[in-house]
Every structure is written in structure tokens, then in C-alpha cells.
Design a protein around this motif. Structure first.
Motif, PDB file in Angstrom:
ATOM      1  N   ILE A  85       0.861  -1.186   0.000  1.00 44.57           N
ATOM      2  CA  ILE A  85       0.000   0.000   0.000  1.00 44.57           C
ATOM      3  C   ILE A  85       0.899   1.238   0.000  1.00 44.57           C
ATOM      4  CG2 ILE A  85      -1.828   1.310   1.161  1.00 44.57           C
ATOM      5  CD1 ILE A  85      -2.810  -1.262   2.422  1.00 44.57           C
ATOM      6  N   PRO A  86       1.369   1.651  -1.180  1.00 44.26           N
ATOM      7  CA  PRO A  86       2.184   2.875  -1.248  1.00 44.26           C
ATOM      8  C   PRO A  86       1.401   4.054  -0.671  1.00 44.26           C
ATOM      9  CG  PRO A  86       2.242   1.693  -3.335  1.00 44.26           C
ATOM     10  CD  PRO A  86       1.180   1.037  -2.492  1.00 44.26           C
ATOM     11  N   GLY A  87       2.037   4.780   0.234  1.00 40.29           N
ATOM     12  CA  GLY A  87       1.385   5.915   0.881  1.00 40.29           C
ATOM     13  C   GLY A  87       0.834   5.602   2.256  1.00 40.29           C
ATOM     14  N   THR A  88       0.926   4.340   2.694  1.00 41.93           N
ATOM     15  CA  THR A  88       0.488   4.014   4.050  1.00 41.93           C
ATOM     16  C   THR A  88       1.409   4.698   5.050  1.00 41.93           C
ATOM     17  OG1 THR A  88      -0.071   2.249   5.597  1.00 41.93           O
ATOM     18  CG2 THR A  88       1.860   1.877   4.228  1.00 41.93           C
ATOM     19  N   LYS A  89       0.865   5.014   6.217  1.00 46.56           N
ATOM     20  CA  LYS A  89       1.716   5.622   7.239  1.00 46.56           C
ATOM     21  C   LYS A  89       2.264   4.573   8.216  1.00 46.56           C
ATOM     22  CE  LYS A  89      -2.265   7.101   9.991  1.00 46.56           C
ATOM     23  NZ  LYS A  89      -2.994   8.241  10.530  1.00 46.56           N
ATOM     24  N   MET A  90       1.975   3.307   7.946  1.00 50.22           N
ATOM     25  CA  MET A  90       2.491   2.243   8.805  1.00 50.22           C
ATOM     26  C   MET A  90       3.993   2.106   8.610  1.00 50.22           C
ATOM     27  SD  MET A  90       1.171  -1.557   9.393  1.00 50.22           S
ATOM     28  CE  MET A  90       2.219  -2.884   9.879  1.00 50.22           C
ATOM     29  N   ILE A  91       4.698   2.231   9.708  1.00 45.39           N
ATOM     30  CA  ILE A  91       6.151   2.088   9.685  1.00 45.39           C
ATOM     31  C   ILE A  91       6.473   0.712  10.262  1.00 45.39           C
ATOM     32  CG2 ILE A  91       8.328   3.031  10.519  1.00 45.39           C
ATOM     33  CD1 ILE A  91       6.807   5.714  10.901  1.00 45.39           C
ATOM     34  N   PHE A  92       6.751  -0.210   9.372  1.00 46.52           N
ATOM     35  CA  PHE A  92       7.035  -1.581   9.787  1.00 46.52           C
ATOM     36  C   PHE A  92       7.888  -2.202   8.699  1.00 46.52           C
ATOM     37  CE2 PHE A  92       5.628  -6.144   9.892  1.00 46.52           C
ATOM     38  CZ  PHE A  92       6.197  -6.457  11.121  1.00 46.52           C
ATOM     39  N   ALA A  93       9.008  -2.765   9.095  1.00 50.06           N
ATOM     40  CA  ALA A  93       9.949  -3.325   8.124  1.00 50.06           C
ATOM     41  C   ALA A  93       9.424  -4.603   7.467  1.00 50.06           C
ATOM     42  CB  ALA A  93      11.287  -3.611   8.800  1.00 50.06           C
ATOM     43  N   GLY A  94       8.453  -5.237   8.075  1.00 53.32           N
ATOM     44  CA  GLY A  94       7.884  -6.448   7.505  1.00 53.32           C
ATOM     45  C   GLY A  94       8.446  -7.706   8.148  1.00 53.32           C
ATOM     46  N   LEU A  95       7.806  -8.812   7.833  1.00 59.07           N
ATOM     47  CA  LEU A  95       8.242 -10.126   8.303  1.00 59.07           C
ATOM     48  C   LEU A  95       8.724 -10.903   7.091  1.00 59.07           C
ATOM     49  CD1 LEU A  95       5.277 -11.032  10.686  1.00 59.07           C
ATOM     50  CD2 LEU A  95       7.572 -10.325  11.352  1.00 59.07           C
ATOM     51  N   LYS A  96       9.997 -11.200   7.057  1.00 58.86           N
ATOM     52  CA  LYS A  96      10.583 -11.863   5.892  1.00 58.86           C
ATOM     53  C   LYS A  96      10.315 -13.369   5.857  1.00 58.86           C
ATOM     54  CE  LYS A  96      11.971  -7.879   4.773  1.00 58.86           C
ATOM     55  NZ  LYS A  96      10.903  -7.078   4.226  1.00 58.86           N
ATOM     56  N   LYS A  97      10.170 -13.998   7.028  1.00 62.71           N
ATOM     57  CA  LYS A  97       9.963 -15.449   7.088  1.00 62.71           C
ATOM     58  C   LYS A  97       8.487 -15.782   6.885  1.00 62.71           C
ATOM     59  CE  LYS A  97      13.728 -16.385  10.306  1.00 62.71           C
ATOM     60  NZ  LYS A  97      14.027 -16.901  11.670  1.00 62.71           N
ATOM     61  N   LYS A  98       8.224 -16.623   5.880  1.00 65.16           N
ATOM     62  CA  LYS A  98       6.852 -17.031   5.575  1.00 65.16           C
ATOM     63  C   LYS A  98       6.190 -17.678   6.790  1.00 65.16           C
ATOM     64  CE  LYS A  98       3.921 -18.937   2.062  1.00 65.16           C
ATOM     65  NZ  LYS A  98       3.218 -17.701   1.787  1.00 65.16           N
ATOM     66  N   GLU A  99       6.928 -18.497   7.522  1.00 62.43           N
ATOM     67  CA  GLU A  99       6.370 -19.153   8.705  1.00 62.43           C
ATOM     68  C   GLU A  99       5.908 -18.125   9.729  1.00 62.43           C
ATOM     69  OE1 GLU A  99       7.577 -22.322  12.233  1.00 62.43           O
ATOM     70  OE2 GLU A  99       8.992 -21.957  10.615  1.00 62.43           O
TER      71      GLU A  99
END
Length: 111
Positions: A85-99
Motif C-alpha cells: 500500500i504505497p502511501g500508508t503511514k504504517m512504519i514496519f519493516a515487515g516479516l521476511k519469514k513465511k512461517e
């Protein structure tokens, strides 16, 4: 009270809860009736459209994305929220591991 769900790709709910508490709870509540924090309350997030939590001010990007939170969409979002979602204000690097993503989604779906 959390509801149960079944899926071929079901993650571990307890591991998902631990991830939620470690990575999400600083900015989000998930229990029914709790207030929004920096991010919206995630109660009943699964199956609802983006930008729909009550009493939360979303960016136009979130309000206008118009997708429903499914396992597939949550999985993609949790890899990289700002890419999904380009333009979201959520600052979160993400979870790289599918599990990890599967476990977190399993927990979110119980609410």
C-alpha cells in the motif's frame, strides 16, 4: 472470545500471539472494544476492507486500496507494507519469514 479457523496453511496461533505481542502490540490492539493506538485496532481485521476500522484516521492510500484482508493479501502486506500500500503511514519493516507471517495471520484470524 477468539474464533477458530481451519486452513491448509494454518500457522501456529501461539507463535503468532507471541509475534503479535513482540512486533505489533506497541502500535495495535486486537481485543474487541479496545482503543486504537498509533495504528488501528485489528479486531476482526480478517475479511474486512482496508481502511475500515472505526474511529481511526487512515491515509487516503489505505482508504482507497479497496482490497479485503485475506490470507494472501495479509501475507503480501506483512512482507512489506509500504510496497503493498504505497502511501500508508504504517512504519514496519515487515516479516521476511513465511512461517512467521503464517503464524501471525493464524493469530489475527482468531479475533
Amino acid at each position: 472470545m477468539p474464533i477458530l479457523y481451519t486452513s491448509r496453511k494454518m500457522g501456529d496461533i501461539q507463535k503468532g500471539k507471541k509475534l503479535f505481542l513482540q512486533r505489533c502490540a506497541a502500535c495495535h490492539n486486537i481485543e474487541e472494544g479496545t482503543k486504537n493506538k498509533q495504528g488501528p485496532n485489528l479486531y476482526r481485521l480478517y475479511g474486512r476492507k482496508t481502511g475500515q476500522a472505526n474511529n481511526f484516521t487512515y491515509t487516503d492510500a489505505n482508504k482507497n486500496r479497496g482490497i479485503v484482508w485475506t490470507e494472501k493479501n495479509l501475507d503480501e502486506y506483512l512482507i512489506n507494507p509500504t510496497k503493498f500500500i504505497p502511501g500508508t503511514k504504517m512504519i514496519f519493516a515487515g516479516l521476511k519469514k513465511k512461517e512467521d507471517r503464517q503464524n501471525l495471520i493464524a493469530y489475527i484470524k482468531t479475533w
